[in-house]
Design a protein around this motif. Sequence first.
Motif, PDB file in Angstrom:
ATOM      1  N   THR A  60      -7.279  -5.016   9.311  1.00 54.36           N
ATOM      2  CA  THR A  60      -8.350  -4.643  10.239  1.00 54.36           C
ATOM      3  C   THR A  60      -8.086  -3.267  10.835  1.00 54.36           C
ATOM      4  N   ILE A  61      -6.843  -3.023  11.203  1.00 52.46           N
ATOM      5  CA  ILE A  61      -6.479  -1.737  11.793  1.00 52.46           C
ATOM      6  C   ILE A  61      -6.673  -0.610  10.780  1.00 52.46           C
ATOM      7  N   LEU A  62      -6.264  -0.835   9.543  1.00 50.28           N
ATOM      8  CA  LEU A  62      -6.413   0.183   8.510  1.00 50.28           C
ATOM      9  C   LEU A  62      -7.872   0.558   8.302  1.00 50.28           C
ATOM     10  N   VAL A  63      -8.744  -0.441   8.363  1.00 50.11           N
ATOM     11  CA  VAL A  63     -10.179  -0.174   8.185  1.00 50.11           C
ATOM     12  C   VAL A  63     -10.759   0.501   9.422  1.00 50.11           C
ATOM     13  N   GLU A  64     -10.428  -0.001  10.609  1.00 57.89           N
ATOM     14  CA  GLU A  64     -10.984   0.544  11.855  1.00 57.89           C
ATOM     15  C   GLU A  64     -10.575   1.993  12.082  1.00 57.89           C
ATOM     16  N   THR A  65      -9.388   2.353  11.652  1.00 59.03           N
ATOM     17  CA  THR A  65      -8.905   3.719  11.863  1.00 59.03           C
ATOM     18  C   THR A  65      -9.310   4.654  10.722  1.00 59.03           C
ATOM     19  N   GLY A  66     -10.047   4.143   9.753  1.00 57.15           N
ATOM     20  CA  GLY A  66     -10.544   4.982   8.672  1.00 57.15           C
ATOM     21  C   GLY A  66      -9.520   5.322   7.605  1.00 57.15           C
ATOM     22  N   VAL A  67      -8.376   4.634   7.631  1.00 52.64           N
ATOM     23  CA  VAL A  67      -7.354   4.900   6.625  1.00 52.64           C
ATOM     24  C   VAL A  67      -7.832   4.447   5.249  1.00 52.64           C
ATOM     25  N   ILE A  68      -8.574   3.362   5.231  1.00 46.41           N
ATOM     26  CA  ILE A  68      -9.029   2.796   3.973  1.00 46.41           C
ATOM     27  C   ILE A  68     -10.369   2.109   4.190  1.00 46.41           C
ATOM     28  N   LEU A 109       0.829  -1.207   0.000  1.00 47.44           N
ATOM     29  CA  LEU A 109       0.000   0.000   0.000  1.00 47.44           C
ATOM     30  C   LEU A 109       0.864   1.256   0.000  1.00 47.44           C
ATOM     31  N   LEU A 110       1.998   1.199   0.678  1.00 49.43           N
ATOM     32  CA  LEU A 110       2.924   2.327   0.698  1.00 49.43           C
ATOM     33  C   LEU A 110       3.487   2.576  -0.697  1.00 49.43           C
ATOM     34  N   TYR A 111       3.898   1.517  -1.358  1.00 51.96           N
ATOM     35  CA  TYR A 111       4.494   1.656  -2.680  1.00 51.96           C
ATOM     36  C   TYR A 111       3.470   2.097  -3.713  1.00 51.96           C
ATOM     37  N   GLN A 112       2.207   1.715  -3.501  1.00 55.26           N
ATOM     38  CA  GLN A 112       1.144   2.144  -4.397  1.00 55.26           C
ATOM     39  C   GLN A 112       0.752   3.593  -4.158  1.00 55.26           C
ATOM     40  N   GLY A 113       1.306   4.216  -3.116  1.00 61.22           N
ATOM     41  CA  GLY A 113       0.973   5.600  -2.804  1.00 61.22           C
ATOM     42  C   GLY A 113      -0.354   5.751  -2.080  1.00 61.22           C
ATOM     43  N   ARG A 114      -0.897   4.617  -1.576  1.00 63.79           N
ATOM     44  CA  ARG A 114      -2.208   4.681  -0.920  1.00 63.79           C
ATOM     45  C   ARG A 114      -2.104   5.143   0.525  1.00 63.79           C
ATOM     46  N   ILE A 115      -0.990   4.843   1.181  1.00 63.30           N
ATOM     47  CA  ILE A 115      -0.745   5.325   2.534  1.00 63.30           C
ATOM     48  C   ILE A 115       0.670   5.898   2.582  1.00 63.30           C
ATOM     49  N   ASP A 116       0.944   6.695   3.636  1.00 66.38           N
ATOM     50  CA  ASP A 116       2.295   7.242   3.779  1.00 66.38           C
ATOM     51  C   ASP A 116       3.019   6.526   4.924  1.00 66.38           C
ATOM     52  N   ASP A 158     -14.008  -2.141   1.221  1.00 64.07           N
ATOM     53  CA  ASP A 158     -14.130  -2.547  -0.184  1.00 64.07           C
ATOM     54  C   ASP A 158     -12.850  -2.244  -0.961  1.00 64.07           C
ATOM     55  N   GLU A 159     -12.261  -1.060  -0.685  1.00 65.45           N
ATOM     56  CA  GLU A 159     -11.013  -0.720  -1.370  1.00 65.45           C
ATOM     57  C   GLU A 159      -9.885  -1.636  -0.916  1.00 65.45           C
ATOM     58  N   LEU A 160      -9.847  -1.921   0.386  1.00 61.30           N
ATOM     59  CA  LEU A 160      -8.818  -2.819   0.904  1.00 61.30           C
ATOM     60  C   LEU A 160      -8.909  -4.176   0.215  1.00 61.30           C
ATOM     61  N   GLN A 161     -10.131  -4.684   0.057  1.00 58.46           N
ATOM     62  CA  GLN A 161     -10.316  -5.985  -0.573  1.00 58.46           C
ATOM     63  C   GLN A 161      -9.834  -5.955  -2.020  1.00 58.46           C
ATOM     64  N   ARG A 162     -10.118  -4.855  -2.725  1.00 57.25           N
ATOM     65  CA  ARG A 162      -9.660  -4.739  -4.108  1.00 57.25           C
ATOM     66  C   ARG A 162      -8.140  -4.732  -4.183  1.00 57.25           C
ATOM     67  N   ARG A 163      -7.508  -4.015  -3.264  1.00 57.74           N
ATOM     68  CA  ARG A 163      -6.048  -3.927  -3.289  1.00 57.74           C
ATOM     69  C   ARG A 163      -5.400  -5.236  -2.841  1.00 57.74           C
ATOM     70  N   VAL A 164      -6.018  -5.933  -1.912  1.00 54.15           N
ATOM     71  CA  VAL A 164      -5.513  -7.247  -1.510  1.00 54.15           C
ATOM     72  C   VAL A 164      -5.610  -8.223  -2.685  1.00 54.15           C
ATOM     73  N   THR A 165      -6.711  -8.132  -3.430  1.00 53.91           N
ATOM     74  CA  THR A 165      -6.870  -8.981  -4.609  1.00 53.91           C
ATOM     75  C   THR A 165      -5.802  -8.658  -5.656  1.00 53.91           C
ATOM     76  N   ALA A 166      -5.542  -7.362  -5.875  1.00 49.81           N
ATOM     77  CA  ALA A 166      -4.509  -6.956  -6.833  1.00 49.81           C
ATOM     78  C   ALA A 166      -3.136  -7.446  -6.372  1.00 49.81           C
ATOM     79  N   LYS A 167      -2.878  -7.378  -5.069  1.00 48.33           N
ATOM     80  CA  LYS A 167      -1.599  -7.853  -4.536  1.00 48.33           C
ATOM     81  C   LYS A 167      -1.470  -9.363  -4.727  1.00 48.33           C
ATOM     82  N   ALA A 168      -2.561 -10.086  -4.520  1.00 52.76           N
ATOM     83  CA  ALA A 168      -2.545 -11.535  -4.721  1.00 52.76           C
ATOM     84  C   ALA A 168      -2.283 -11.873  -6.189  1.00 52.76           C
TER      85      ALA A 168
END
Length: 201
Positions: A90-98, A63-70, A101-111
């Motif tokens: 879970t932490i990224l979602v709970e803290t509102g960082v992402i 996510l860092l390399y994709q520019g999605r988080i710093d 649905d977007e997290l799932q898409r990016r996890v799928t892309a990473k896979a």
Amino acid sequence: MGYLEATFDVMGLPDLLQWLRDARRTGRCRFRNGSVSRTLFLRDGHVVACLSDEPHLLLGQYLLYQGRIDEPTLQRCMSRQEATGQMLGTILVETGVIEFDELQRRVTAKAEETVLGLFDWDRCRYRFDPGVVPPDDAMMVDLHVNDLLFEGVRRADECDRLRSLFPSDDIVLEPSDRPPGDEALATYLGRRLYESIDSRR
């Protein structure tokens, strides 16, 4: 319970993936190339989870390399992960960082990148262990082998085309003022190649 162990010289990746698909296999397939390993988990011939010990394929770094988080955000979330034992996603979602649905898409892309990157490996030893399920903290996906095979062959053809354009290792590329397209930087490999252009190497 038996297992399958071989190398790409014996059974290449396309043939292995087709066998796993056609036989509707469930289990774990671990690939090793030198000190690097990647692991696919399958259920009924579908890839349902991917793991890797390569830094750029760990969720936070991806996510860092994709520019999605710093970097500060990642460090805060990783500190919380260490303190609580929660999964980073879970932490990224709970803290509102992402959003989830977007997290799932990016996890799928990473896979997908984890699997497709295997097409770039010339040498590899792998082992398939039937019945082994993903760890509890793995983020699940659903990748169809047909789609992976199609994209893997397309990427291999593209690599062959690039080798024909740059047939010598002595070619030195120079950066231009024209910005790269989003597609060129969409993968780890593409970004690494772009960032390596320095008029010297």
